[in-house]
Design an enzyme around this catalytic site. Structure first.
Site, PDB file in Angstrom:
ATOM      1  N   HIS A  63      -7.596  -6.700   0.830  1.00 23.97           N
ATOM      2  CA  HIS A  63      -6.510  -5.641   0.798  1.00 23.97           C
ATOM      3  C   HIS A  63      -5.324  -6.121   1.659  1.00 23.97           C
ATOM      4  O   HIS A  63      -4.309  -5.718   1.514  1.00 23.97           O
ATOM      5  CB  HIS A  63      -7.037  -4.508   1.117  1.00 23.97           C
ATOM      6  CG  HIS A  63      -5.938  -3.235   0.911  1.00 23.97           C
ATOM      7  ND1 HIS A  63      -5.570  -2.917  -0.440  1.00 23.97           N
ATOM      8  CD2 HIS A  63      -5.534  -2.522   1.743  1.00 23.97           C
ATOM      9  CE1 HIS A  63      -4.658  -2.033  -0.169  1.00 23.97           C
ATOM     10  NE2 HIS A  63      -4.340  -1.673   1.042  1.00 23.97           N
ATOM     11  N   SER A  83       0.806  -1.049   0.141  1.00 19.60           N
ATOM     12  CA  SER A  83       0.125  -0.010   0.132  1.00 19.60           C
ATOM     13  C   SER A  83       0.930   1.279  -0.029  1.00 19.60           C
ATOM     14  O   SER A  83       1.480   1.324  -1.043  1.00 19.60           O
ATOM     15  CB  SER A  83      -1.016  -0.056   1.358  1.00 19.60           C
ATOM     16  OG  SER A  83      -1.985   1.150   1.119  1.00 19.60           O
TER      17      SER A  83
END
Length: 242
Positions: free
Chosen positions: A213, A79
Protein backbone atom coordinates in the site's frame (compact mmCIF):
# COMPACT_ATOMS: atom_id res chain seq x y z
CA UNK A 1 5.79 29.81 -19.32
CA UNK A 2 6.68 27.57 -16.37
CA UNK A 3 6.16 23.78 -16.61
CA UNK A 4 3.26 21.83 -15.09
CA UNK A 5 2.81 22.08 -11.31
CA UNK A 6 2.31 18.73 -9.57
CA UNK A 7 0.10 19.60 -6.60
CA UNK A 8 0.61 16.74 -4.14
CA UNK A 9 -1.53 15.55 -1.22
CA UNK A 10 0.06 12.95 1.10
CA UNK A 11 -1.55 10.05 2.96
CA UNK A 12 -3.18 10.35 6.39
CA UNK A 13 -0.98 11.89 9.05
CA UNK A 14 1.76 12.99 6.67
CA UNK A 15 2.90 16.48 5.71
CA UNK A 16 4.73 18.24 2.89
CA UNK A 17 8.11 16.73 3.84
CA UNK A 18 6.86 13.37 2.56
CA UNK A 19 7.55 14.76 -0.91
CA UNK A 20 11.05 16.10 -0.12
CA UNK A 21 12.77 13.61 -2.46
CA UNK A 22 10.40 14.34 -5.32
CA UNK A 23 12.03 17.66 -6.23
CA UNK A 24 15.21 15.89 -7.37
CA UNK A 25 13.44 12.94 -8.98
CA UNK A 26 10.81 14.77 -11.03
CA UNK A 27 11.23 15.50 -14.73
CA UNK A 28 12.49 19.00 -15.64
CA UNK A 29 8.97 19.57 -17.00
CA UNK A 30 7.34 19.02 -13.62
CA UNK A 31 7.54 21.19 -10.48
CA UNK A 32 6.37 19.57 -7.24
CA UNK A 33 4.12 21.57 -4.90
CA UNK A 34 3.18 19.68 -1.70
CA UNK A 35 0.04 20.84 0.07
CA UNK A 36 0.54 21.68 3.76
CA UNK A 37 -2.57 21.19 5.86
CA UNK A 38 -3.11 22.31 9.49
CA UNK A 39 -1.79 20.20 12.35
CA UNK A 40 1.59 19.22 10.90
CA UNK A 41 5.04 20.63 10.24
CA UNK A 42 4.98 24.43 9.73
CA UNK A 43 1.28 24.49 10.63
CA UNK A 44 1.61 22.24 13.66
CA UNK A 45 0.02 24.74 16.05
CA UNK A 46 -3.20 24.90 14.02
CA UNK A 47 -5.98 22.39 14.83
CA UNK A 48 -6.15 19.58 12.25
CA UNK A 49 -9.22 19.42 10.04
CA UNK A 50 -11.69 16.53 10.08
CA UNK A 51 -13.75 17.08 6.92
CA UNK A 52 -12.67 16.81 3.30
CA UNK A 53 -14.57 19.95 2.33
CA UNK A 54 -12.66 21.97 4.95
CA UNK A 55 -9.33 20.57 3.77
CA UNK A 56 -10.14 21.50 0.17
CA UNK A 57 -11.14 25.02 1.25
CA UNK A 58 -7.80 25.30 3.04
CA UNK A 59 -5.75 23.96 0.11
CA UNK A 60 -7.27 26.05 -2.67
CA UNK A 61 -5.66 29.40 -1.74
CA UNK A 62 -2.27 27.65 -1.51
CA UNK A 63 -2.70 26.16 -4.97
CA UNK A 64 -3.90 29.38 -6.56
CA UNK A 65 -0.97 31.28 -5.05
CA UNK A 66 1.56 28.79 -6.44
CA UNK A 67 -0.06 28.17 -9.84
CA UNK A 68 0.58 31.62 -11.30
CA UNK A 69 2.69 31.44 -14.45
CA UNK A 70 2.32 27.70 -14.81
CA UNK A 71 0.74 26.02 -17.83
CA UNK A 72 -1.55 24.27 -15.40
CA UNK A 73 -1.65 21.82 -12.51
CA UNK A 74 -1.75 18.06 -12.22
CA UNK A 75 -3.27 16.93 -8.94
CA UNK A 76 -1.78 13.92 -7.14
CA UNK A 77 -2.85 12.20 -3.95
CA UNK A 78 -2.20 8.93 -2.14
CA UNK A 79 -4.90 7.15 -0.10
CA UNK A 80 -6.74 9.98 1.74
CA UNK A 81 -4.74 12.32 -0.48
CA UNK A 82 -6.41 10.80 -3.56
CA UNK A 83 -9.82 11.88 -2.29
CA UNK A 84 -8.48 15.36 -1.52
CA UNK A 85 -6.88 15.61 -4.96
CA UNK A 86 -10.13 14.56 -6.67
CA UNK A 87 -12.33 16.97 -4.71
CA UNK A 88 -9.83 19.77 -5.32
CA UNK A 89 -9.82 19.00 -9.05
CA UNK A 90 -13.61 19.24 -9.05
CA UNK A 91 -13.48 22.65 -7.39
CA UNK A 92 -10.80 23.99 -9.71
CA UNK A 93 -12.65 22.80 -12.80
CA UNK A 94 -15.88 24.38 -11.54
CA UNK A 95 -14.17 27.71 -10.84
CA UNK A 96 -12.14 27.52 -14.08
CA UNK A 97 -9.41 29.77 -12.67
CA UNK A 98 -6.52 27.27 -12.67
CA UNK A 99 -6.13 24.87 -15.64
CA UNK A 100 -6.21 21.22 -14.52
CA UNK A 101 -4.03 19.04 -16.79
CA UNK A 102 -4.66 15.74 -15.06
CA UNK A 103 -5.51 13.80 -11.91
CA UNK A 104 -3.30 11.03 -10.49
CA UNK A 105 -4.79 8.94 -7.70
CA UNK A 106 -2.77 6.37 -5.78
CA UNK A 107 -3.62 3.63 -3.30
CA UNK A 108 -7.31 4.44 -3.17
CA UNK A 109 -10.66 3.07 -4.21
CA UNK A 110 -12.98 5.38 -6.13
CA UNK A 111 -14.72 8.23 -4.30
CA UNK A 112 -18.04 6.38 -4.05
CA UNK A 113 -16.36 3.66 -1.94
CA UNK A 114 -16.84 3.77 1.86
CA UNK A 115 -13.36 4.26 3.32
CA UNK A 116 -14.04 2.85 6.77
CA UNK A 117 -11.20 1.26 8.76
CA UNK A 118 -13.23 1.26 11.98
CA UNK A 119 -10.36 3.10 13.68
CA UNK A 120 -12.05 6.30 14.87
CA UNK A 121 -12.71 6.29 18.61
CA UNK A 122 -10.28 3.47 19.49
CA UNK A 123 -7.62 3.80 22.16
CA UNK A 124 -4.21 4.96 20.92
CA UNK A 125 -2.71 1.47 20.81
CA UNK A 126 -5.76 -0.08 19.16
CA UNK A 127 -6.01 2.82 16.72
CA UNK A 128 -2.39 2.50 15.59
CA UNK A 129 -2.65 -1.28 15.35
CA UNK A 130 -5.76 -0.98 13.16
CA UNK A 131 -4.14 1.55 10.83
CA UNK A 132 -0.94 -0.49 10.58
CA UNK A 133 -2.88 -3.70 9.92
CA UNK A 134 -4.86 -2.04 7.14
CA UNK A 135 -1.99 -0.23 5.43
CA UNK A 136 0.96 -2.51 6.18
CA UNK A 137 2.92 0.59 7.20
CA UNK A 138 3.97 2.29 10.41
CA UNK A 139 6.21 5.32 10.59
CA UNK A 140 9.10 4.74 12.99
CA UNK A 141 8.36 8.06 14.73
CA UNK A 142 5.19 6.51 16.18
CA UNK A 143 7.38 4.19 18.30
CA UNK A 144 8.87 7.18 20.15
CA UNK A 145 6.47 8.21 22.94
CA UNK A 146 7.09 11.97 22.67
CA UNK A 147 6.85 12.01 18.87
CA UNK A 148 3.80 9.77 18.95
CA UNK A 149 1.99 12.24 21.21
CA UNK A 150 2.77 15.01 18.73
CA UNK A 151 1.81 13.08 15.58
CA UNK A 152 -1.34 11.29 16.73
CA UNK A 153 -3.78 14.24 16.61
CA UNK A 154 -3.20 14.85 12.88
CA UNK A 155 -3.29 11.14 12.09
CA UNK A 156 -6.52 10.65 14.02
CA UNK A 157 -8.11 13.68 12.34
CA UNK A 158 -7.10 12.44 8.89
CA UNK A 159 -8.45 8.94 9.50
CA UNK A 160 -11.72 10.45 10.78
CA UNK A 161 -11.82 12.66 7.67
CA UNK A 162 -11.45 9.62 5.42
CA UNK A 163 -14.07 7.61 7.31
CA UNK A 164 -16.58 10.48 7.22
CA UNK A 165 -16.10 11.25 3.55
CA UNK A 166 -19.08 10.70 1.28
CA UNK A 167 -18.84 11.64 -2.38
CA UNK A 168 -21.71 13.50 -3.95
CA UNK A 169 -21.26 11.20 -6.94
CA UNK A 170 -22.30 13.97 -9.34
CA UNK A 171 -19.01 15.50 -10.52
CA UNK A 172 -17.37 13.95 -13.58
CA UNK A 173 -14.13 15.51 -14.81
CA UNK A 174 -13.06 16.15 -18.38
CA UNK A 175 -9.36 15.57 -17.59
CA UNK A 176 -7.21 12.42 -17.91
CA UNK A 177 -7.06 10.24 -14.81
CA UNK A 178 -4.22 7.88 -13.92
CA UNK A 179 -4.85 5.43 -11.05
CA UNK A 180 -1.88 3.63 -9.46
CA UNK A 181 -1.49 0.99 -6.76
CA UNK A 182 1.19 -1.23 -5.28
CA UNK A 183 1.01 -4.66 -6.88
CA UNK A 184 1.02 -6.29 -3.42
CA UNK A 185 -1.45 -3.85 -1.85
CA UNK A 186 -3.92 -5.95 0.18
CA UNK A 187 -6.05 -2.90 1.05
CA UNK A 188 -6.77 -1.62 -2.49
CA UNK A 189 -7.16 -4.27 -5.19
CA UNK A 190 -7.27 -3.74 -8.96
CA UNK A 191 -11.09 -3.69 -9.06
CA UNK A 192 -11.29 -0.98 -6.40
CA UNK A 193 -8.65 1.07 -8.21
CA UNK A 194 -10.66 0.75 -11.43
CA UNK A 195 -13.59 2.56 -9.79
CA UNK A 196 -11.83 5.83 -10.64
CA UNK A 197 -12.85 5.36 -14.27
CA UNK A 198 -16.27 6.68 -13.26
CA UNK A 199 -14.91 10.17 -12.52
CA UNK A 200 -13.67 11.08 -16.01
CA UNK A 201 -15.13 11.42 -19.49
CA UNK A 202 -11.72 11.20 -21.13
CA UNK A 203 -8.64 8.98 -20.89
CA UNK A 204 -8.33 6.63 -17.93
CA UNK A 205 -5.33 4.41 -17.19
CA UNK A 206 -4.40 2.11 -14.33
CA UNK A 207 -0.92 0.97 -13.40
CA UNK A 208 0.64 -1.24 -10.72
CA UNK A 209 4.11 -0.75 -9.28
CA UNK A 210 6.13 -3.10 -7.06
CA UNK A 211 5.28 -2.95 -3.37
CA UNK A 212 2.38 -2.77 -0.98
CA UNK A 213 0.00 0.00 0.00
CA UNK A 214 2.86 2.40 0.77
CA UNK A 215 4.91 1.45 -2.30
CA UNK A 216 5.80 5.10 -2.98
CA UNK A 217 7.39 5.73 0.44
CA UNK A 218 10.67 4.01 -0.43
CA UNK A 219 10.79 4.37 -4.21
CA UNK A 220 8.89 7.33 -5.69
CA UNK A 221 10.95 7.44 -8.89
CA UNK A 222 8.87 4.93 -10.91
CA UNK A 223 5.65 6.72 -9.90
CA UNK A 224 7.02 10.08 -11.03
CA UNK A 225 7.99 8.57 -14.38
CA UNK A 226 4.43 7.26 -14.79
CA UNK A 227 3.05 10.72 -14.00
CA UNK A 228 5.35 12.38 -16.54
CA UNK A 229 4.44 9.79 -19.18
CA UNK A 230 0.74 10.38 -18.53
CA UNK A 231 1.12 14.14 -18.90
CA UNK A 232 3.17 13.76 -22.09
CA UNK A 233 0.33 11.79 -23.65
CA UNK A 234 -2.09 14.60 -22.76
CA UNK A 235 0.09 17.49 -23.96
CA UNK A 236 1.95 18.39 -27.16
CA UNK A 237 5.18 16.43 -27.38
CA UNK A 238 7.45 19.39 -26.60
CA UNK A 239 5.33 21.20 -24.03
CA UNK A 240 6.72 19.54 -20.90
CA UNK A 241 10.22 20.61 -21.93
CA UNK A 242 9.46 24.27 -22.48
Amino acid sequence: MKPTLLVSFPHAGAGPSFFAQWWNLASPGLDVAPVGLPGREKRFAEPPLEYVSDAVDDALPQIRAQAGGYRGVCLFGHSLGAVLAYETACRLRADADVPVMGLVVSGSAGPAHRHDLGATGLSDDAFLATVERATGYRHEALDEPELRELLLPALRADIAMHERYRSSGTTVLDVPVLAVRGAEDHLIDAEMLGQWQEVTTTRFDTRSLPGGHMYLADSPGPLLRLICDSLERALPSDSLRE
